[in-house]
Scaffold this motif. Sequence first.
Motif, PDB file in Angstrom:
ATOM      1  N   PRO A   1      -1.051   5.601  -5.459  1.00 35.28           N
ATOM      2  CA  PRO A   1      -1.083   6.219  -4.125  1.00 35.28           C
ATOM      3  C   PRO A   1      -2.526   6.433  -3.673  1.00 35.28           C
ATOM      4  O   PRO A   1      -3.428   6.655  -4.487  1.00 35.28           O
ATOM      5  CB  PRO A   1      -0.360   7.555  -4.332  1.00 35.28           C
TER       6      PRO A   1
ATOM      7  N   ASP B   1       0.830  -1.202   0.000  1.00 34.37           N
ATOM      8  CA  ASP B   1       0.000   0.000   0.000  1.00 34.37           C
ATOM      9  C   ASP B   1       0.864   1.251   0.000  1.00 34.37           C
ATOM     10  O   ASP B   1       1.890   1.308   0.693  1.00 34.37           O
ATOM     11  CB  ASP B   1      -0.934   0.024   1.215  1.00 34.37           C
ATOM     12  N   ARG B   2       0.408   2.263  -0.743  1.00 33.16           N
ATOM     13  CA  ARG B   2       1.090   3.558  -0.801  1.00 33.16           C
ATOM     14  C   ARG B   2       0.141   4.617  -0.227  1.00 33.16           C
ATOM     15  O   ARG B   2      -0.414   5.428  -0.951  1.00 33.16           O
ATOM     16  CB  ARG B   2       1.490   3.903  -2.235  1.00 33.16           C
ATOM     17  N   TRP B   3      -0.051   4.569   1.067  1.00 29.13           N
ATOM     18  CA  TRP B   3      -0.997   5.459   1.717  1.00 29.13           C
ATOM     19  C   TRP B   3      -0.320   6.719   2.226  1.00 29.13           C
ATOM     20  O   TRP B   3       0.809   6.683   2.716  1.00 29.13           O
ATOM     21  CB  TRP B   3      -1.661   4.762   2.901  1.00 29.13           C
ATOM     22  N   GLN B   4      -1.063   7.827   2.127  1.00 29.60           N
ATOM     23  CA  GLN B   4      -0.696   9.067   2.801  1.00 29.60           C
ATOM     24  C   GLN B   4      -1.911   9.511   3.609  1.00 29.60           C
ATOM     25  O   GLN B   4      -3.008   9.613   3.052  1.00 29.60           O
ATOM     26  CB  GLN B   4      -0.284  10.154   1.815  1.00 29.60           C
TER      27      GLN B   4
ATOM     28  N   ARG C   1      -3.879  -0.916  -4.618  1.00 34.76           N
ATOM     29  CA  ARG C   1      -2.654  -1.635  -4.264  1.00 34.76           C
ATOM     30  C   ARG C   1      -2.145  -2.438  -5.456  1.00 34.76           C
ATOM     31  O   ARG C   1      -0.949  -2.424  -5.770  1.00 34.76           O
ATOM     32  CB  ARG C   1      -2.911  -2.557  -3.079  1.00 34.76           C
TER      33      ARG C   1
END
Length: 248
Positions: free
Chosen positions: A217, A110-113, A212
């Motif tokens: 993102p 996962d590329r979470w912000q 994902r």
Amino acid sequence: MPPHVLVLGGTTEARELAASLASRPGVRVTTSLAGRVTRPGKLDGEVRVGGFGGAEGLAVWLRDHRVDAVVDATHPFAAGITANAARAAAAAGVPAVVLRRPGWSPGPGDRWQEAASLADAADLLPSLGRRVFLTTGRLGLAAFAHLRELHFLVRSVEPPEPPLPPDAQVLLARGPFTADGETVLLREHRIDVLVTKDSGGAATAAKLTAARGLGLPVVVVRRPPLPEGVTAVPDVAAALSRLGLGPR
């Protein structure tokens, strides 16, 4: 055992709780809906629609209708309703339970912000991509209206409230969604970044799986905190236990 329970909300958990309560002899359940959805699904027990007039109005309603317990099963982002419910229950001397499904957690790949608000989420977007899949619901989209250089695919159950970003395509749809379907949607619209609230639950989690898989993102807006001194239970079974009702 509380003879009359008021359930606040229109969530999946609220419906499940109302069904369980309505099936029990001697228990009266009333579910209150805010009225923001024009075609709510069927609910067991009694249903009322509309606001109460703040915490004071809700406290009066609790007394007048001889409510014995309140379960706040509203959306995790309905902070105003949750605060009013806590104050009203305390004023009326009625026990209150907050039912909140657990939030989502990032996993491998996962590329979470995280963002503290919709405005903070909007500030992150220009550095993440030009084509945005916005799934934060129909309210609060004014936070993104100044982003004139970005294209938005806006998905909500009901038509979103203006103002919207100038380059916005609206998609009206209700979950649950599938990971395969969400992957197709993201590809067809050439999405660069997904924006979502941390609503939790399975009905709309497929978009996270799809993002994902595509390496996209995701901007996740954090939930507002519960009022001071208020704790939440994670599911219907725990809410029933708090009410002194065991499983059937």
